[in-house]
Design an enzyme around this catalytic site. Sequence first.
Site, mmCIF file in Angstrom:
data_model
loop_
_atom_site.group_PDB
_atom_site.id
_atom_site.type_symbol
_atom_site.label_atom_id
_atom_site.label_comp_id
_atom_site.label_asym_id
_atom_site.label_seq_id
_atom_site.Cartn_x
_atom_site.Cartn_y
_atom_site.Cartn_z
ATOM 1 N N VAL A 77 0.236 -1.512 0.283
ATOM 2 C CA VAL A 77 -0.109 0.049 0.189
ATOM 3 C C VAL A 77 1.348 1.220 0.197
ATOM 4 O O VAL A 77 1.809 1.090 0.637
ATOM 5 C CB VAL A 77 -0.557 0.260 1.071
ATOM 6 C CG1 VAL A 77 -1.548 0.906 0.980
ATOM 7 C CG2 VAL A 77 -1.567 -0.965 1.743
ATOM 8 N N CYS A 78 0.725 2.017 -1.382
ATOM 9 C CA CYS A 78 1.636 3.704 -1.207
ATOM 10 C C CYS A 78 0.905 4.579 0.228
ATOM 11 O O CYS A 78 -0.116 4.320 0.579
ATOM 12 C CB CYS A 78 0.532 3.965 -2.150
ATOM 13 S SG CYS A 78 1.399 5.387 -2.308
#
Length: 129
Positions: A77-78
Amino acid sequence: MKYAIQVNAAPYASNAGLVAHRFIQAALRENHRIAQVFFYREGIQHAFRHALPPDDETHLNAMWPQLAREFGIDLVVCISAAQRRGLLCEDEARRQGLADNQLADGFRIAGLGQWLEASLKADRCLVFG
């Protein structure tokens, strides 16, 4: 073939996440490899631990961790997109004085550099959403 997959759309705003999930399942059945699934922009919503869709809807937030456990897929997940949308991992939640870890099991937080590295190692990069 080795794929790097990026998911940019929220689970219930678009079918992009479901299509990505189905593509990954089909690729694995054909003995392809998945280098990483990177959740970016609104796609980070796939990683919320407490998402509870109605019983008659597909529960994508539960399907990703299951896929990761079964096939050892790296779900990333960024960090910037996650923080902007209130998705905090355990360390960041603690640092902010919050008691709840909102990141679902099987996901990890990382930067865009992780996506770049995965895309350079992959034979093909696909973006959904």
